[in-house]
Design a protein around this motif. Structure first.
Motif, PDB file in Angstrom:
ATOM      1  N   SER A 369       0.842  -1.193   0.000  1.00  0.00           N
ATOM      2  CA  SER A 369       0.000   0.000   0.000  1.00  0.00           C
ATOM      3  C   SER A 369       0.873   1.237   0.000  1.00  0.00           C
ATOM      4  O   SER A 369       2.098   1.150   0.117  1.00  0.00           O
ATOM      5  N   ASP A 373      -2.729   6.056  -1.686  1.00  0.00           N
ATOM      6  CA  ASP A 373      -4.038   5.465  -1.388  1.00  0.00           C
ATOM      7  C   ASP A 373      -4.873   6.298  -0.421  1.00  0.00           C
ATOM      8  O   ASP A 373      -6.045   5.972  -0.187  1.00  0.00           O
ATOM      9  N   THR A 377      -8.913   6.217   0.439  1.00  0.00           N
ATOM     10  CA  THR A 377      -9.211   5.715   1.774  1.00  0.00           C
ATOM     11  C   THR A 377     -10.049   6.699   2.574  1.00  0.00           C
ATOM     12  O   THR A 377     -11.038   6.331   3.215  1.00  0.00           O
ATOM     13  N   SER A 393      -8.772   2.267  -1.975  1.00  0.00           N
ATOM     14  CA  SER A 393      -9.158   2.397  -0.577  1.00  0.00           C
ATOM     15  C   SER A 393      -8.551   1.277   0.261  1.00  0.00           C
ATOM     16  O   SER A 393      -8.607   0.104  -0.110  1.00  0.00           O
ATOM     17  N   LEU A 394      -8.028   1.658   1.410  1.00  0.00           N
ATOM     18  CA  LEU A 394      -7.487   0.697   2.372  1.00  0.00           C
ATOM     19  C   LEU A 394      -8.461   0.441   3.513  1.00  0.00           C
ATOM     20  O   LEU A 394      -8.090  -0.200   4.510  1.00  0.00           O
ATOM     21  N   LEU A 395      -9.685   0.940   3.396  1.00  0.00           N
ATOM     22  CA  LEU A 395     -10.630   0.808   4.504  1.00  0.00           C
ATOM     23  C   LEU A 395     -10.850  -0.652   4.877  1.00  0.00           C
ATOM     24  O   LEU A 395     -10.899  -1.003   6.064  1.00  0.00           O
TER      25      LEU A 395
END
Length: 493
Positions: A369, A373, A377, A393-395
Motif C-alpha cells: 500500500s 491510497d 481511503t 481504498s485501504l478501509l
C-alpha cells in the motif's frame, strides 16, 4: 446519533438525511506526518536505542503496516502525492524545486501546486469537515497558486518554506498567511563553526528560546479542542526528525552520556551541536511525545471513540548529513538506501492506524500500500463518492475485512533527482532503474523482496519477460513533466 454540526448550509439538510439513513457518524481524522523518519526508527519497527513509547502504544492499540510506501523519496513530491492521490508519474510536483533563499527577506518556498489541484482537504470539506494543516507545507507560499487556503484548508499554521524548516528555532512561522514571530534571533544554520571556535557558546548560538515543534503541537491541541463538536480533519506534518539537529536541552539530557559521540561542527551542512547522536534521539523522542499529546487531547475532549489517527513519514531516513549517523541508529534496517533513493530504504516507511471499535488492536498488515491510497481511503471513511486518483481504498484492510488493497496490480515510482530513477513494486517483485539522465536506456535491476528485502541480489537476467512488462508499465504510467529538470523518462519532450 449524536448531533452533527454542519458547515456547508447549502447541502446541510440533504447530508443530515443521508447520515441518518447510513446510521453512522463521520469520524474525525488526524494524519501525523513525520519528516525523514526512517522505517526502523521507532520501537515498534525495531529501534532499540531511541524511546518511542507513545508510537509503540498506538500500534499496540491499532494496526501496523509493514509494506507501506511514500510516493517519493523527498519532501515536496511526497506531500503532493499524499494530498492529491496522484503517483509520481502523474504528480505536478516531482522534486524539491526551491525558490528564493534561506534568509527571511528571501523566503520563497517551492514550486507551488497549480490552480485547480484537488486535495484530500477539498474532498473532506465537501463532506462537512473543518480542515487544518499544522506543520511544514512546502507546496506554495501565500499569494501563490499552491497556498494552503487554496488547497482546501480552513486553517494553516507552520512553515511554508522547506528551507526555513531547516531551523527548528526560526524567527517566525505563518498563521493563515500572517507572520507570527517567535522569540528567536535570526540564524543561518548552514554556517559551520570555524576551526578556532571551541567554546560552548559557539554551539549555543544554534538554539533559541522557542522550539517550533512545541508551537506546532500547541496549535494542534487548540484546533482539536475548538472543533470537538464538529467533524474535523487535522493534517499534522511535524518537522521532526529532519536535520538540523536541534532539541531543547532537557530532552537531549535523557540521552547524553549513553553513547560515545563527538561534537558536530557543521562540516556537512545544518546546525552544529555538541551531542549529535543524543540530539537526534531526542528529536525522535520529541516527535513521539507529540503523538502522545495528540492522544491526550482526544481523551480530554471526549473524542477518542470517534477519531481515526494515522501516523507515517514522508520518506526514509536521510543520508549521513548534518551530523546525523544513520548507521549508528540502523535507521532504515534492513532496507537498502536512504532518502533520495527509490530503493526500499528511501520509500518504505512506517504506517500505523488507530480507530477504536473499527480497527482491531495489535494487528499487522503486509498489504502492499502507499500514501497515494489516502485519497481513496479517506473518501471511503468519510462517505464521499470514490474520487479519481491513482490509489485504492485501504478501509477494508484497516477493518480486517480484506488482506490486500485490491484493484491495483502495482505501485509506480519515478524520481528525477539523484540521476533520475524509476521503481515498480509488483507483488514480491521490485524493479529499479537509475542514472537514467545519463542513460535513458539504463538496464533494470530486479529483486525478489520475499527473500531479499535488502535488495542485494539482482536477478534481472533471469526474468527478461518480466522486464518487458515493467517497460510497458513505465510507458503507461509516465506523463510528461511540465519542466525540463524533471523530464528524464522521455528526454526528447
Amino acid at each position: 446519533m449524536k448531533k452533527i454540526f454542519l458547515l456547508m448550509a447549502g447541502f446541510a439538510s440533504v447530508f443530515f438525511v443521508q447520515a441518518q439513513r447510513a446510521g453512522t457518524e463521520r469520524p474525525n481524522i488526524i494524519y501525523i506526518y513525520a519528516d525523514d523518519l526512517g522505517y526502523a526508527e521507532t520501537g515498534v519497527y525495531g529501534q532499540t536505542k531511541i524511546n518511542t513509547p507513545h508510537i509503540n502504544a498506538m500500534a499496540a492499540q491499532g494496526i501496523r503496516f509493514t509494506q507501506h510506501y511514500t510516493g517519493s523519496p523527498v519532501c515536496a513530491p511526497a506531500r503532493s502525492i499524499l494530498l492529491t492521490g496522484k503517483h509520481a508519474g502523474h504528480s505536478y510536483i516531482r522534486g524539491n524545486y526551491e525558490l528564493g533563499g534561506f534568509t527571511d527577506d528571501k523566503e520563497g518556498g517551492q514550486m507551488p501546486l497549480p490552480d485547480g489541484s484537488y486535495t484530500i482537504a477539498h474532498l473532506l470539506k465537501q463532506q462537512g469537515y473543518q480542515t487544518a494543516a499544522i506543520g511544514k507545507w512546502g507546496l506554495g507560499v501565500y499569494g501563490s497558486s499552491g497556498s494552503p487556503d487554496k488547497m482546501g484548508f480552513d486553517y494553516f499554521y507552520g512553515y511554508l518554506d522547506q528551507k526555513q524548516a531547516h531551523n527548528h528555532y526560526p524567527t517566525h512561522l505563518w498563521e493563515n498567511g500572517k507572520w507570527d514571530s517567535l522569540k528567536n534571533n535570526p540564524l543561518y544554520v548552514h554556517r559551520a563553526i570555524a576551526p578556532g571556535e571551541t567554546s560552548r557558546d559557539s554551539f549555543a548560538r544554534f538554539t533559541g528560546k522557542e522550539y517550533a515543534p512545541e508551537r506546532l503541537l500547541n496549535k494542534a491541541r487548540r484546533f482539536i479542542a475548538q472543533k470537538r463538536k464538529q467533524p474535523f480533519f487535522l493534517y499534522l506534518p511535524i518537522t521532526l526528525p529532519h536535520v538540523s539537529l536541534q532539541a531543547p536541552e532537557q530532552h537531549i539530557a535523557q540521552y547524553a552520556g549513553k553513547w560515545d559521540e563527538l561534537p558536530y561542527r557543521g562540516e556537512r551542512g545544518y546546525a552544529s551541536t555538541l551531542y549529535p547522536r543524543s540530539t537526534y534521539a531526542a528529536m525522535v523522542s520529541y516527535l513521539d511525545s507529540i503523538v502522545g499529546a495528540v492522544f491526550k487531547s482526544l481523551y480530554e475532549n471526549g473524542l477518542d471513540k470517534n477519531t481515526i489517527v494515522f501516523f507515517s513519514s514522508d520518506n526514509g531516513a536521510t543520508f549521513e548529513t548534518g551530523g546525523f549517523d544513520p548507521d549508528f541508529f540502523e535507521s532504515n534496517k534492513p532496507l537498502r538506501g536512504t532518502k533520495q533513493d527509490v530503493y526500499e530504504g528511501g520509500i518504505r516507511i512506517p504506517f500505523i492506524a488507530w480507530w477504536p471499535g473499527k480497527i482491531k488492536a495489535g494487528t499487522e498488515s503486509s498489504a502492499i500500500s502507499g500514501q497515494v491510497d489516502m485519497m481513496a481511503t479517506l473518501a471511503a471513511i468519510s462517505g464521499a463518492p470514490k474520487p479519481k486518483s491513482d490509489g485504492v481504498s485501504l478501509l477494508g484492510v484497516l477493518k480486517g475485512e480484506a488482506n490486500v488493497a485490491g484493484e491495483r496490480d502495482y505501485l509506480y515510482f519515478e524520481f528525477p533527482e539523484k540521476g533520475g530513477q524509476v521503481a515498480i513494486r509488483k507483488g514480491n517483485w521490485k524493479a529499479v532503474k537509475k542514472e537514467m539522465k545519463k542513460n535513458p536506456e539504463a538496464e533494470w535491476e530486479l529483486y525478489d523482496l520475499l527473500i531479499d528485502i535488502s535488495e542485494q541480489n539482482n536477478i534481472a537476467a533471469n526474468h527478461l519477460e518480466l522486464l518487458k512488462e515493467f517497460d510497458r508499465i513505465v510507458l503507461k504510467e509516465h506523463q510528461h513533466s511540465h519542466i525540463r529538470e524533471w523530464e528524464f523518462i522521455d528526454p526528447r519532450f
